[in-house]
Motif scaffolding. Structure first.
Motif, PDB file in Angstrom:
ATOM      1  N   THR B  11      40.633  78.512  37.012  1.00 48.50           N
ATOM      2  CA  THR B  11      41.732  78.658  37.977  1.00 48.50           C
ATOM      3  C   THR B  11      42.047  80.139  38.197  1.00 48.50           C
ATOM      4  OG1 THR B  11      43.244  78.285  36.130  1.00 48.50           O
ATOM      5  CG2 THR B  11      42.879  76.437  37.598  1.00 48.50           C
ATOM      6  N   ILE B  12      41.972  80.906  37.110  1.00 48.13           N
ATOM      7  CA  ILE B  12      42.304  82.329  37.256  1.00 48.13           C
ATOM      8  C   ILE B  12      41.207  83.034  38.045  1.00 48.13           C
ATOM      9  CG2 ILE B  12      42.699  84.494  36.009  1.00 48.13           C
ATOM     10  CD1 ILE B  12      44.117  82.955  33.863  1.00 48.13           C
ATOM     11  N   GLY B  13      39.956  82.660  37.807  1.00 51.23           N
ATOM     12  CA  GLY B  13      38.842  83.269  38.539  1.00 51.23           C
ATOM     13  C   GLY B  13      38.948  83.021  40.034  1.00 51.23           C
ATOM     14  N   LYS B  15      41.641  82.458  41.631  1.00 51.63           N
ATOM     15  CA  LYS B  15      42.749  83.265  42.135  1.00 51.63           C
ATOM     16  C   LYS B  15      42.342  84.729  42.266  1.00 51.63           C
ATOM     17  CE  LYS B  15      46.521  82.695  42.746  1.00 51.63           C
ATOM     18  NZ  LYS B  15      47.185  82.602  44.065  1.00 51.63           N
ATOM     19  N   LEU B  16      41.446  85.153  41.392  1.00 53.54           N
ATOM     20  CA  LEU B  16      40.946  86.524  41.485  1.00 53.54           C
ATOM     21  C   LEU B  16      40.283  86.731  42.845  1.00 53.54           C
ATOM     22  CD1 LEU B  16      40.224  89.276  40.159  1.00 53.54           C
ATOM     23  CD2 LEU B  16      38.102  88.210  39.380  1.00 53.54           C
ATOM     24  N   HIS B 210      54.690  87.635  50.588  1.00 52.17           N
ATOM     25  CA  HIS B 210      54.379  87.050  49.284  1.00 52.17           C
ATOM     26  C   HIS B 210      52.990  87.462  48.802  1.00 52.17           C
ATOM     27  CE1 HIS B 210      54.096  84.278  45.958  1.00 52.17           C
ATOM     28  NE2 HIS B 210      52.959  83.819  46.440  1.00 52.17           N
ATOM     29  N   SER B 214      51.624  89.200  45.255  1.00 55.35           N
ATOM     30  CA  SER B 214      51.007  88.122  44.491  1.00 55.35           C
ATOM     31  C   SER B 214      49.589  88.498  44.082  1.00 55.35           C
ATOM     32  CB  SER B 214      51.014  86.848  45.337  1.00 55.35           C
ATOM     33  OG  SER B 214      50.328  85.825  44.689  1.00 55.35           O
ATOM     34  N   ALA B 215      48.883  89.192  44.998  1.00 48.45           N
ATOM     35  CA  ALA B 215      47.512  89.600  44.699  1.00 48.45           C
ATOM     36  C   ALA B 215      47.482  90.519  43.489  1.00 48.45           C
ATOM     37  CB  ALA B 215      46.917  90.306  45.913  1.00 48.45           C
ATOM     38  N   GLN B 217      49.798  90.643  41.112  1.00 48.12           N
ATOM     39  CA  GLN B 217      50.181  89.851  39.941  1.00 48.12           C
ATOM     40  C   GLN B 217      48.957  89.121  39.399  1.00 48.12           C
ATOM     41  OE1 GLN B 217      52.998  89.232  38.212  1.00 48.12           O
ATOM     42  NE2 GLN B 217      52.822  87.181  37.366  1.00 48.12           N
ATOM     43  N   THR B 218      48.141  88.586  40.309  1.00 49.12           N
ATOM     44  CA  THR B 218      46.951  87.860  39.888  1.00 49.12           C
ATOM     45  C   THR B 218      45.971  88.792  39.177  1.00 49.12           C
ATOM     46  OG1 THR B 218      47.211  86.301  41.678  1.00 49.12           O
ATOM     47  CG2 THR B 218      45.018  86.466  40.712  1.00 49.12           C
ATOM     48  N   LEU B 219      45.953  90.040  39.612  1.00 48.16           N
ATOM     49  CA  LEU B 219      45.079  91.002  38.942  1.00 48.16           C
ATOM     50  C   LEU B 219      45.640  91.426  37.588  1.00 48.16           C
ATOM     51  CD1 LEU B 219      44.047  93.344  41.876  1.00 48.16           C
ATOM     52  CD2 LEU B 219      42.659  91.613  40.743  1.00 48.16           C
ATOM     53  N   GLY B 220      46.847  90.988  37.321  1.00 48.03           N
ATOM     54  CA  GLY B 220      47.450  91.324  36.041  1.00 48.03           C
ATOM     55  C   GLY B 220      48.193  92.638  36.067  1.00 48.03           C
ATOM     56  N   PHE B 221      48.470  93.138  37.267  1.00 51.39           N
ATOM     57  CA  PHE B 221      49.181  94.403  37.373  1.00 51.39           C
ATOM     58  C   PHE B 221      50.652  94.178  37.094  1.00 51.39           C
ATOM     59  CE2 PHE B 221      51.315  97.818  39.693  1.00 51.39           C
ATOM     60  CZ  PHE B 221      50.649  98.905  39.168  1.00 51.39           C
ATOM     61  N   ASP B 222      51.157  94.823  36.062  1.00 48.47           N
ATOM     62  CA  ASP B 222      52.519  94.514  35.628  1.00 48.47           C
ATOM     63  C   ASP B 222      53.125  95.731  34.964  1.00 48.47           C
ATOM     64  OD1 ASP B 222      54.797  93.080  34.826  1.00 48.47           O
ATOM     65  OD2 ASP B 222      53.892  92.673  32.880  1.00 48.47           O
TER      66      ASP B 222
ATOM     67  N   ASP C 207      42.624  74.604  31.941  1.00 48.62           N
ATOM     68  CA  ASP C 207      41.926  74.083  33.127  1.00 48.62           C
ATOM     69  C   ASP C 207      41.407  72.673  32.886  1.00 48.62           C
ATOM     70  OD1 ASP C 207      42.509  76.387  34.377  1.00 48.62           O
ATOM     71  OD2 ASP C 207      40.474  77.191  34.434  1.00 48.62           O
ATOM     72  N   SER C 213      46.633  75.709  39.681  1.00 49.30           N
ATOM     73  CA  SER C 213      46.553  77.150  39.472  1.00 49.30           C
ATOM     74  C   SER C 213      47.835  77.808  39.953  1.00 49.30           C
ATOM     75  CB  SER C 213      45.347  77.731  40.190  1.00 49.30           C
ATOM     76  OG  SER C 213      45.344  77.308  41.512  1.00 49.30           O
ATOM     77  N   ASN C 216      51.955  82.082  42.085  1.00 52.97           N
ATOM     78  CA  ASN C 216      52.976  83.127  41.948  1.00 52.97           C
ATOM     79  C   ASN C 216      54.260  82.866  42.742  1.00 52.97           C
ATOM     80  OD1 ASN C 216      51.082  84.547  40.373  1.00 52.97           O
ATOM     81  ND2 ASN C 216      50.152  85.397  42.214  1.00 52.97           N
ATOM     82  N   ILE C 233      52.661  85.909  32.910  1.00 57.86           N
ATOM     83  CA  ILE C 233      51.530  85.416  33.686  1.00 57.86           C
ATOM     84  C   ILE C 233      50.617  86.583  34.065  1.00 57.86           C
ATOM     85  CG2 ILE C 233      50.836  84.292  35.832  1.00 57.86           C
ATOM     86  CD1 ILE C 233      53.187  82.468  35.596  1.00 57.86           C
ATOM     87  N   ALA C 234      51.233  87.708  34.424  1.00 61.78           N
ATOM     88  CA  ALA C 234      50.421  88.892  34.719  1.00 61.78           C
ATOM     89  C   ALA C 234      49.593  89.252  33.489  1.00 61.78           C
ATOM     90  CB  ALA C 234      51.316  90.052  35.126  1.00 61.78           C
ATOM     91  N   THR C 235      50.251  89.198  32.328  1.00 62.79           N
ATOM     92  CA  THR C 235      49.532  89.509  31.090  1.00 62.79           C
ATOM     93  C   THR C 235      48.381  88.534  30.872  1.00 62.79           C
ATOM     94  OG1 THR C 235      51.603  90.304  30.162  1.00 62.79           O
ATOM     95  CG2 THR C 235      49.809  89.887  28.610  1.00 62.79           C
ATOM     96  N   ASN C 237      46.717  86.856  33.115  1.00 64.49           N
ATOM     97  CA  ASN C 237      45.650  87.183  34.063  1.00 64.49           C
ATOM     98  C   ASN C 237      44.839  88.373  33.567  1.00 64.49           C
ATOM     99  OD1 ASN C 237      46.203  85.210  36.032  1.00 64.49           O
ATOM    100  ND2 ASN C 237      47.833  86.454  36.900  1.00 64.49           N
ATOM    101  N   ARG C 238      45.567  89.383  33.122  1.00 62.23           N
ATOM    102  CA  ARG C 238      44.925  90.612  32.663  1.00 62.23           C
ATOM    103  C   ARG C 238      44.068  90.339  31.432  1.00 62.23           C
ATOM    104  NH1 ARG C 238      49.550  93.334  32.522  1.00 62.23           N
ATOM    105  NH2 ARG C 238      49.757  93.264  30.270  1.00 62.23           N
ATOM    106  N   TYR C 240      42.793  87.511  30.445  1.00 63.90           N
ATOM    107  CA  TYR C 240      41.658  86.631  30.742  1.00 63.90           C
ATOM    108  C   TYR C 240      40.587  87.375  31.527  1.00 63.90           C
ATOM    109  CZ  TYR C 240      38.939  82.730  32.553  1.00 63.90           C
ATOM    110  OH  TYR C 240      37.908  81.884  32.864  1.00 63.90           O
ATOM    111  N   LEU C 241      41.023  88.063  32.574  1.00 63.88           N
ATOM    112  CA  LEU C 241      40.034  88.763  33.398  1.00 63.88           C
ATOM    113  C   LEU C 241      39.379  89.884  32.596  1.00 63.88           C
ATOM    114  CD1 LEU C 241      41.995  88.824  36.763  1.00 63.88           C
ATOM    115  CD2 LEU C 241      40.024  87.394  36.180  1.00 63.88           C
TER     116      LEU C 241
END
Lengths: 643, 259, 252
Positions: B11-13, B15-16, B210, B214-215, B217-222, C207, C213, C216, C233-235, C237-238, C240-241
């Motif tokens: 699911t995360i992939g 979203k990536l 949004h 959101s993009a 956030q999905t990349l993990g930018f925080d 999954d 999924s 956000n 959640i950001a963490t 994602n980070r 996992y990726l």
């Protein structure tokens, strides 16, 4: 029968070390040949199951909740004691031992209590390694706070959710073993009986709460970690599902029940608001670090306050009676729980109680907020204040909290020896389920310590000793006793389902609660206890004659679950009353009005009652009392004084 | 399953992929906007038409444009795949659902907004992109006096000319190109197309308000300082400024150029 | 006050459910929502009908067992509390309250309002731990952990596993729950050894369980009774990726 506590010889400080050396070991390769059942997945259960599985045993765990993580240990707020002496304030294993045994009013076993203090430090190390996020100082090291009954800061905490964090740590260790396949976890399963073969524990009978299936599980040893029986009072700080059933059924199969009358009434709970109330909520004892307990000085003023004629703010400083500080200058608001509770009751009985009902005292943070600032108070107790606000709709930052004692913990439980084995060989009891470490009163932040000490650091050693002597043979799951016990359980379930009276199970439970709170609560008398016994016996008849149990076995059936539990509570209640009647002294949480000092403090009678009451169940005959003498070789028994 | 597959089937992939394609498309919008701003020049479309020629004939840009088309398709396709899974994750819907209490309307309706944008894209491409490439677009000749800077414009029938030229002759710069500018203004004579374009830009604004943050956030930018900046950029620039400027184009054409 | 309840009744996982209407009479505003249901159940029981089944245990907001979807929101209209801490003063006389179970393919309904959340346990089992055996651990103060890090870890660890995040999410995504656990250990020095493995294993299990999924929307954060933030959640994602793309570690 003579109770053998199996306390090892030698000096107190060396007992556990020597004992560990003398215990027999099971060869690592042979461990997987042994099956162990752990009932209950709170701190004691999860830690025991995980530790035993790590050693190589095959473990099955059972809990009635939908996940191991929800066991009621999770609700412990304040903290966990350990004699690390990080604050450099003079703590030591001996001091923790001494405080615990003194706090328990000299009614616990020296050796057990010492061992508890001894392994306390390891618990903190273990939990930190698991990733438990304890509170820390800015320098990165662990923070401590002080708790009732101690004059050192030795309590480790994770905000107001220490129990949660410790349990999640143990739960994570358990999960690791489940993934490895060494632990099989059964959730939404309730233990309904113990199976013994030749007098030894060899398995349990459970009910799958979802499907209703009554199942047998065989094992070489059964470990009960099923918590306390505070819900016998109906209203308590226990979770709704907490029950005595597993322990009680084990008692009926031969395990002695020790000190059932020792119940702890926690001083800082949110007062009852009405008949609809289903449970009481605890406000952590840590609040007494900064909060000051008071009531108005005069009855007249209290009356006007209750009627709403005056407000809290109208009561001048000199008209407030900070009674704990007045009566106990050296411990002040931090006296042990039993003392604080009894004093609150005294104030209410005098007519100086506050709140609409008059059954409450104030816990005031005004001075703390003035001294530390509101933000600092919020950082320390924010979640507790929020909870209080949520429930009462009152703002404790602006006006004092109303608190009143509530049943919280039961020091009594299944009798165990130094190895934590009950009188049924192969059956162990850990944590609140046993009676061993807290005597007649438990100090704050010691329940978590005991649960984890038993599970992580005691049972992994002692169970091996039993198993090593047992030989390698598998347990015969086809032994007729399994089928026999199973069908007994089944017929009991069917009997319950056949009850079609007029009252709900809760009706009876509430009545039981009233009897217990009235006559076997904070103050007990021979007269009251005699009356209670009669009332309980009548209630028992009423239950079997007039209660209604709905639905079928083959479904999620709360009515049936509750009925079985309440039936056991009623039987236990009678034993509690017997025990309380029998113990004609005041000690810790057990206060007999006949036994008090001139100042109205609890008066122990060490000559006559320096023993553990262990009760043996007999079918169709009264319970039989066995006494385990308590020998004190290292501490001098004094009348507890917190003045 | 290969490692690569494993990542992109998670699911995360998935979203990536949405995130990366989304960010690329957002960047494209910036470029597209900058170019299209030439529409606001009152030069009879000289700059705009030259820009249009450049964008369609400069090789690297052409290559990127194919990547862009693919990105659109992947972004849309994956949104379908993700939505399918998400629908399956809740087979029985709530009878009473109060999404407004916990989330913004646009965040819950990205699919709807995306669909509007997709319809818009098809319309937009057939209006201009298709016309420009394969349609019957007239030519225009611009003659600019280099000394004075004055420009004269002359229409050339499509039948007479088929290429783009730009040269200097007699002190004047002469450019002959497809007159997309005229095509644009011609199209925006229709009020309903203008309305549709404006509505589509509103949808785009909501989508990006949004989507952009959101993009990330999905990349993990925080990052505690820069993440709020991203959110602000997402809202003010991509959610409001860019769609506003795009929407201004048909309006400008309708109310200013064509009137 | 008097209220009308529309409650989802379903005998078990394999039967179809439907709404039943009940009247809740003489409800005091000091009651908690669950105590209000106790009162209703008491009346139903006296009529000899099957009481409404709902999960609950500690009733002090920490065990995470209670799980009602009330008028379109998990744990009802008030923020940052569980259903058991919700009091009837948040409702008004004559109000109609719709009560549903958590809805998610990964959380099948067991009976009435109770769902099976064992998927959460399986996700934790996949890697939500630090592999240390009992005993032999170093002194607790041997690794100083900056207070901010410890607090951050605590803020993630405070998750009660109730499933409101899944219930609130329009996609039934469990990212907030999984993120909280992954983030807790990602922050702490103790969690570093298995950091990459953990993120991969837990996401894979998530999954497999059939959660949706994350898109956000932030509904999970808004409805979380203990305020777990989206940054978890950001963490996740980070983590996992990072584990998959930058340096993948074999999960065992």
């Amino acid at each position: 029968m003579i109770l053998d506590s199996k306390v090892p010889e030698g000096p107190l400080a060396e007992k556990w070390t020597n004992h560990k050396f003398n215990l027999k070991l099971v060869n690592p390769a042979n461990k997987r040949k042994y099956n162990i059942i752990v009932v209950g997945t709170g701190l004691a259960g999860s830690s025991a199951a995980a530790s035993l599985a790590e050693l190589g045993y095959n473990v099955k765990t059972f809990c009635y909740q939908d996940s191991a993580r929800r066991a009621h240990s999770i609700a412990a707020q304040g903290g966990i004691n350990a004699s690390k002496n990080y604050p450099n304030d003079g703590d030591s294993v001996y001091r923790l031992f001494y405080d615990t045994i003194k706090g328990g009013d000299y009614r616990s076993r020296e050796a057990n209590t010492y061992r508890l203090a001894e392994v306390s430090s390891n618990i903190i190390d273990q939990c930190v390694a698991q990733g438990v996020p304890f509170a820390r100082e800015y320098g990165g090291l662990l923070d401590n706070r002080s708790f009732g009954g101690a004059q050192v800061s030795r309590t480790f905490y994770a905000r107001g959710q220490t129990g949660q964090q410790l349990l999640l740590g143990a739960y994570s260790a358990l999960n690791r073993q489940i993934k490895k396949g060494t632990v099989q976890s059964y959730t939404r399963h309730e233990m309904l009986d113990l199976v013994t073969i030749d007098g030894q524990a060899r398995g349990i009978i459970t009910r799958d709460l979802v499907t209703g299936a009554i199942e047998s599980h065989a094992a070489h040893a059964v470990i009960l970690c099923t918590g306390g029986y505070g819900n016998v009072f109906f209203l308590s700080t226990n979770a709704m599902g907490c029950n005595v059933t597993a322990a009680w059924r084990a008692h009926k199969r031969g395990a002695f029940f020790a000190n059932p009358c020792y119940t702890q009434i926690h001083p800082t709970c949110i007062p009852v608001t009405g008949d609809h109330q289903s449970k009481l909520t605890l406000m952590s004892e840590s609040l007494r670090n900064d909060g000051r307990v008071w009531v108005p000085k005069t009855v007249e003023m209290a009356q006007r306050l209750r009627k709403g004629e005056i407000k809290v703010a109208d009561i001048r400083e000199e008209d407030r009676d900070y009674y704990l500080e007045r009566k106990y200058p050296s411990f002040g608001n931090l006296v042990p729980r039993d003392v604080a509770s009894r004093n609150a009751k005294e104030m209410v009985d005098e007519g100086r109680g506050v709140g609409k009902s008059g059954v409450a005292v104030y816990l005031d943070f005004k001075d703390a907020i003035a001294r530390l600032g509101e933000d600092a108070v919020r950082a320390k107790y924010g979640n507790l204040f929020d909870m209080y606000m949520q429930i009462t709709d009152e703002n404790p930052y602006k006006q004092p909290m109303r608190i009143y004692p509530a049943v919280h913990y039961t020091m009594g439980g299944l009798w165990v020896d130094y190895n934590l084995m009950t009188t049924v060989p192969g059956l162990y009891a850990l944590g609140e389920c046993n009676f061993s470490d807290h005597g007649a009163n438990r100090l704050g932040a010691s329940a978590l310590m005991q649960g984890l000490a038993d599970g992580y650091f005691v049972i992994p050693y002692t169970v091996g000793d039993y198993l090593a002597k047992l030989g390698f043979g598998p347990v015969d799951a086809n032994h007729p006793n399994f089928e026999k016990t199973r069908s007994e359980v089944e017929s009991k379930v069917n009997t319950l389902l056949g009850l079609k009276g007029k009252q709900t199970v809760d009706d009876i439970h509430k009545k039981l609660g009233h009897i217990m709170w009235e006559y076997c609560g904070m103050a007990r008398s021979a007269e009251g206890l005699t009356k209670a016994k009669g009332l309980i016996q009548e209630l028992r008849k009423e239950f079997w004659a007039d209660v209604t149990v709905l639905g079928e076995n083959e479904e999620l059936n709360q009515s049936l679950e509750k009925a079985g539990r309440v039936a056991d509570f009623i039987e236990l209640a009678e034993l509690m009353v017997d025990d309380a009647f029998n113990r004609r002294e005041s000690c810790g949480g057990h206060f007999r009005v006949e036994s008090q000092t001139e100042e109205g403090e609890a008066k122990r009678d060490d000559e006559e009652f320096s023993f553990v009451s262990a009760w043996q169940y007999h079918e169709n005959a009264p319970e039989e009392l066995h006494k385990e003498e308590l020998k004190f070789e290292n501490v001098v028994l004094t009348q507890r004084s917190y003045k | 399953m290969s490692r690569f597959n494993q990542l992109f089937s998670s699911t995360i992939g998935k979203k990536l992929i949405m995130s990366l394609t989304g960010i690329f498309l957002s960047l494209f919008l910036v470029v597209h906007l900058v170019g299209n701003l030439q529409l606001f020049k009152s030069d009879g479309g000289l700059a705009f038409n030259e820009y249009a020629y450049f964008m369609t004939h400069f090789a690297p840009i052409k290559a990127i444009s194919y990547l862009l088309y693919a990105t659109f398709i992947v972004h849309a396709l994956y949104s379908l795949i993700i939505t399918y899974r998400n629908r399956k994750a809740r087979p029985i819907a709530y009878a009473s659902y109060n999404g407004a209490a916990n989330s913004t309307w646009n965040s819950r309706n990205m699919g709807l907004l995306g669909t509007i944008i997709l319809i818009f894209l098809v319309t937009h491409m057939s209006n201009f992109w298709y016309q420009y490439h394969w349609g019957d677009v007239p030519y225009v000749e611009y003659t600019t006096n280099i000394q004075t800077g004055e420009t004269s414009v002359r229409d050339i029938p499509a039948a007479e000319f088929h290429d783009f030229v730009k040269y200097i002759e007699d002190g004047s710069e002469i450019m002959i190109a497809k007159d997309l500018y005229k095509e644009v203004n011609f199209s925006f004579q229709s009020w309903y197309l203008v309305v549709f374009y404006v509505l589509a830009m509103v949808a785009l604004g909501f989508h990006l308000a949004h989507g952009f943050k959101s993009a990330f956030q999905t990349l993990g930018f925080d990052h505690n300082r820069y993440a709020p900046l991203i959110r602000a950029i997402g809202f003010w620039i991509f959610g409001i400024l860019i769609p506003l400027l795009f929407a201004a184009m048909p309006l400008y054409s309708f109310f200013v150029v064509n009137s | 006050m008097n209220l009308t309840l529309k409650v989802w009744r379903q005998k078990n996982e394999n039967t179809r459910g439907k709404f039943h209407t009940y009247e809740a009479k003489d409800i005091s505003e000091d009651m908690s929502f669950l105590e209000m249901l106790d009162v209703v159940n008491d009346e139903i029981t006296r009529k000899g009908e099957d009481p409404i089944y709902f999960d609950h245990d500690c009733r002090e907001g920490i065990c995470g067992m209670c799980s009602l979807y009330i008028n379109g929101r998990p744990h009802g209209p008030k923020e940052q509390i569980t259903t058991c801490q919700l009091h009837m003063r948040s409702f008004h006389d004559g109000q109609t309250i719709v009560i549903e179970p958590w809805r998610a393919a990964a959380f099948p309904v067991l009976k009435d309002l109770a769902v099976d959340r064992s998927a959460f346990d399986r996700i934790q089992q996949a890697g939500g731990y630090i592999s240390v055996n009992t005993g032999g651990t170093p002194d607790a103060n041997i690794i100083p952990i900056p207070k901010v890090k410890a607090d951050e870890a605590f803020n993630s660890a405070t998750c009660i596993g109730c499933g409101a995040c899944v219930a609130a999410c329009k996609n039934s995504s469990a990212m907030l729950f999984v993120g909280a656990k992954v983030a807790q250990f990602a922050v702490l020095p103790q969690g570093q050894a298995e950091r990459k493995e953990r993120a991969q294993a837990m996401v894979d299990q998530m999954d497999k369980e059939g959660f949706g999924s994350c898109t956000n929307t932030g509904a999970c954060e808004a409805e979380c009774p203990v305020g777990i933030s989206l940054s978890n959640i950001a963490t996740l994602n980070r983590e996992y990726l990072g584990a998959k793309i930058i340096k993948e570690v074999e999960v065992h």
